[in-house]
Motif scaffolding. Structure first.
Motif, PDB file in Angstrom:
ATOM      1  N   PHE A  62       0.802  -1.223   0.000  1.00  0.00           N
ATOM      2  CA  PHE A  62       0.000   0.000   0.000  1.00  0.00           C
ATOM      3  C   PHE A  62       0.841   1.283   0.000  1.00  0.00           C
ATOM      4  CE2 PHE A  62      -2.537   3.259   2.301  1.00  0.00           C
ATOM      5  CZ  PHE A  62      -3.533   3.437   1.347  1.00  0.00           C
ATOM      6  N   PRO A  63       1.866   1.431   0.863  1.00  0.00           N
ATOM      7  CA  PRO A  63       2.687   2.653   0.819  1.00  0.00           C
ATOM      8  C   PRO A  63       3.344   2.856  -0.548  1.00  0.00           C
ATOM      9  CG  PRO A  63       3.097   1.439   2.844  1.00  0.00           C
ATOM     10  CD  PRO A  63       2.293   0.540   1.971  1.00  0.00           C
ATOM     11  N   GLY A  64       3.784   1.749  -1.155  1.00  0.00           N
ATOM     12  CA  GLY A  64       4.395   1.852  -2.476  1.00  0.00           C
ATOM     13  C   GLY A  64       3.390   2.289  -3.530  1.00  0.00           C
ATOM     14  N   ALA A  65       2.159   1.779  -3.431  1.00  0.00           N
ATOM     15  CA  ALA A  65       1.117   2.168  -4.382  1.00  0.00           C
ATOM     16  C   ALA A  65       0.789   3.654  -4.240  1.00  0.00           C
ATOM     17  CB  ALA A  65      -0.141   1.323  -4.146  1.00  0.00           C
ATOM     18  N   LEU A  66       0.756   4.155  -2.996  1.00  0.00           N
ATOM     19  CA  LEU A  66       0.523   5.586  -2.773  1.00  0.00           C
ATOM     20  C   LEU A  66       1.646   6.416  -3.406  1.00  0.00           C
ATOM     21  CD1 LEU A  66      -0.677   5.773   0.956  1.00  0.00           C
ATOM     22  CD2 LEU A  66      -2.067   5.808  -1.119  1.00  0.00           C
ATOM     23  N   MET A  67       2.887   5.970  -3.197  1.00  0.00           N
ATOM     24  CA  MET A  67       4.031   6.685  -3.765  1.00  0.00           C
ATOM     25  C   MET A  67       3.939   6.725  -5.291  1.00  0.00           C
ATOM     26  SD  MET A  67       8.044   5.617  -3.846  1.00  0.00           S
ATOM     27  CE  MET A  67       7.678   4.448  -5.174  1.00  0.00           C
ATOM     28  N   LEU A  68       3.551   5.602  -5.903  1.00  0.00           N
ATOM     29  CA  LEU A  68       3.435   5.554  -7.354  1.00  0.00           C
ATOM     30  C   LEU A  68       2.320   6.477  -7.846  1.00  0.00           C
ATOM     31  CD1 LEU A  68       3.952   1.742  -8.068  1.00  0.00           C
ATOM     32  CD2 LEU A  68       5.352   3.629  -8.921  1.00  0.00           C
ATOM     33  N   GLY A  69       1.229   6.536  -7.101  1.00  0.00           N
ATOM     34  CA  GLY A  69       0.142   7.448  -7.476  1.00  0.00           C
ATOM     35  C   GLY A  69       0.606   8.892  -7.473  1.00  0.00           C
ATOM     36  N   VAL A  70       1.380   9.260  -6.446  1.00  0.00           N
ATOM     37  CA  VAL A  70       1.936  10.617  -6.369  1.00  0.00           C
ATOM     38  C   VAL A  70       2.885  10.869  -7.538  1.00  0.00           C
ATOM     39  CG1 VAL A  70       3.418  12.162  -5.029  1.00  0.00           C
ATOM     40  CG2 VAL A  70       1.712  10.741  -3.858  1.00  0.00           C
ATOM     41  N   LEU A  71       3.714   9.882  -7.848  1.00  0.00           N
ATOM     42  CA  LEU A  71       4.665  10.019  -8.958  1.00  0.00           C
ATOM     43  C   LEU A  71       3.940  10.154 -10.294  1.00  0.00           C
ATOM     44  CD1 LEU A  71       7.521   7.500  -8.044  1.00  0.00           C
ATOM     45  CD2 LEU A  71       7.726   9.979  -8.309  1.00  0.00           C
ATOM     46  N   PHE A  72       2.865   9.410 -10.492  1.00  0.00           N
ATOM     47  CA  PHE A  72       2.117   9.462 -11.747  1.00  0.00           C
ATOM     48  C   PHE A  72       1.682  10.899 -12.052  1.00  0.00           C
ATOM     49  CE2 PHE A  72       0.361   5.160 -13.253  1.00  0.00           C
ATOM     50  CZ  PHE A  72       1.541   4.521 -12.933  1.00  0.00           C
ATOM     51  N   ILE A  73       1.006  11.527 -11.106  1.00  0.00           N
ATOM     52  CA  ILE A  73       0.476  12.871 -11.348  1.00  0.00           C
ATOM     53  C   ILE A  73       1.590  13.918 -11.353  1.00  0.00           C
ATOM     54  CG2 ILE A  73      -0.016  13.429  -8.931  1.00  0.00           C
ATOM     55  CD1 ILE A  73      -2.392  14.158 -11.859  1.00  0.00           C
ATOM     56  N   THR A  74       2.643  13.688 -10.555  1.00  0.00           N
ATOM     57  CA  THR A  74       3.767  14.623 -10.507  1.00  0.00           C
ATOM     58  C   THR A  74       4.536  14.628 -11.816  1.00  0.00           C
ATOM     59  OG1 THR A  74       4.013  14.310  -8.116  1.00  0.00           O
ATOM     60  CG2 THR A  74       5.896  15.253  -9.303  1.00  0.00           C
ATOM     61  N   VAL A  75       4.846  13.431 -12.318  1.00  0.00           N
ATOM     62  CA  VAL A  75       5.590  13.327 -13.583  1.00  0.00           C
ATOM     63  C   VAL A  75       4.765  13.898 -14.728  1.00  0.00           C
ATOM     64  CG1 VAL A  75       6.557  11.716 -15.282  1.00  0.00           C
ATOM     65  CG2 VAL A  75       7.007  11.389 -12.840  1.00  0.00           C
ATOM     66  N   PHE A  76       3.450  13.692 -14.683  1.00  0.00           N
ATOM     67  CA  PHE A  76       2.598  14.268 -15.727  1.00  0.00           C
ATOM     68  C   PHE A  76       2.716  15.789 -15.751  1.00  0.00           C
ATOM     69  CE2 PHE A  76      -1.411  16.501 -16.505  1.00  0.00           C
ATOM     70  CZ  PHE A  76      -1.551  16.261 -17.872  1.00  0.00           C
ATOM     71  N   ASN A  77       2.646  16.405 -14.587  1.00  0.00           N
ATOM     72  CA  ASN A  77       2.744  17.862 -14.525  1.00  0.00           C
ATOM     73  C   ASN A  77       4.134  18.357 -14.919  1.00  0.00           C
ATOM     74  OD1 ASN A  77       0.174  19.223 -13.412  1.00  0.00           O
ATOM     75  ND2 ASN A  77       0.383  17.445 -12.099  1.00  0.00           N
TER      76      ASN A  77
END
Length: 290
Positions: A62-77
């Protein structure tokens, strides 16, 4: 290898959808946010059976999935900022060259196999990615003050792939792949909503049906691109460095061909050379795994 092929095809559909955004004037950020929730929904209702969602926060991944979610939107921006400051070619190169990070991690951290064919194939793949991504004979040009943005896109994209491999190997069971993927998208979508709320307070938000439809069209293949990539990484007999290299190069090759056929894109000499090298690299890397 069927999962790798399906991941490549899903990612190619994503490329087509993004190209149509420009044609129909779709707001990319709004569509991206909708896409994350659609992708999450596809996972919840299509690939998750008998799961107790209340236990998700207690899962080891779960912590890793949260980190990936943050990275997804961050890298997009970051990619959006890079596009504004340096152009699409710079973003394409930074994103696709990031395959070097998971490949190197696979070799050095997981002691994956190496050989002349594989190393040569990987090197040719990186050259191919660069040559197919640039759209002018002059190559790419980045102002010194803007260099940080493509570097962050490069690192962020590489960390995403590397993290998926690590979590898939260490924590995610085969029955949890759908739930793991959906949690990533749900996190990214929630952060995207926060960004849209901020835009609404600033008077910059205007939601339209075409943005919602654009998000739906993107969300379905986006989910499968991640789901099938995770499943491909579980293919016995193939190292992650092999899977990531073939995945990235195949996406570049097929997307370029689709651009020629569907969107009548004109390729310069460097692009054609890159395509040839891409095909050769796939053959070399694939043969090295046999």
């Amino acid at each position: 290898m069927i999962y790798l092929l399906l991941s490549v095809l899903s990612s190619t559909i994503i490329f087509i959808v993004f190209r149509l955004y420009k044609k129909f004037g779709v707001n990319t950020l709004q569509a991206i946010v909708v896409n994350y929730f659609i992708a999450c929904t596809v996972g919840f209702f299509g690939y998750i059976e008998g799961s107790d969602f209340s236990k998700v926060p207690s899962e080891n991944w779960f912590p890793g999935a949260l980190m990936l979610g943050v990275l997804f939107i961050t890298v997009f921006n970051l990619a959006a900022i890079t596009t504004q400051k340096s152009g699409l070619s710079v973003v394409a190169v930074a994103t696709k060259m990031s395959v070097a990070i998971p490949v190197l991690c696979g070799i050095f951290l997981y002691n994956e196999s190496t050989g002349i064919l594989k190393i040569l194939g990987i090197l040719l793949a990186l050259v191919a990615v660069y040559l197919t991504s640039i759209k002018s004979e002059e190559g790419i040009s980045i102002k010194k003050e803007n260099l940080i943005f493509p570097l962050l896109v490069f690192l962020g994209s590489g960390i995403i792939d590397t993290s998926i491999k690590y979590l898939e190997t260490s924590y995610v069971s085969e029955t949890d792949v759908g739930l793991f993927s959906s949690t990533i998208f749900a996190t990214a979508g929630s952060l995207g909503v926060i960004i849209l709320i901020i835009q609404a307070f600033q008077g910059k938000l205007k939601i339209t049906y075409k943005n919602i439809l654009g998000g739906i069209a993107l969300g379905i293949p986006n989910y499968y691109s991640i789901y099938f990539l995770v499943m491909a990484l579980r293919t016995k007999g193939f190292d992650s460095s092999t899977i990531f290299t073939m995945n990235h190069v195949a996406i570049v090759t097929i997307s370029t061909l689709v651009g020629i056929v569907l969107f009548r894109e004109k390729l310069i000499r460097k692009n054609w050379i890159g395509l040839i090298l891409a095909i050769i690299s796939i053959i070399l890397v694939a043969n090295s795994a046999i």
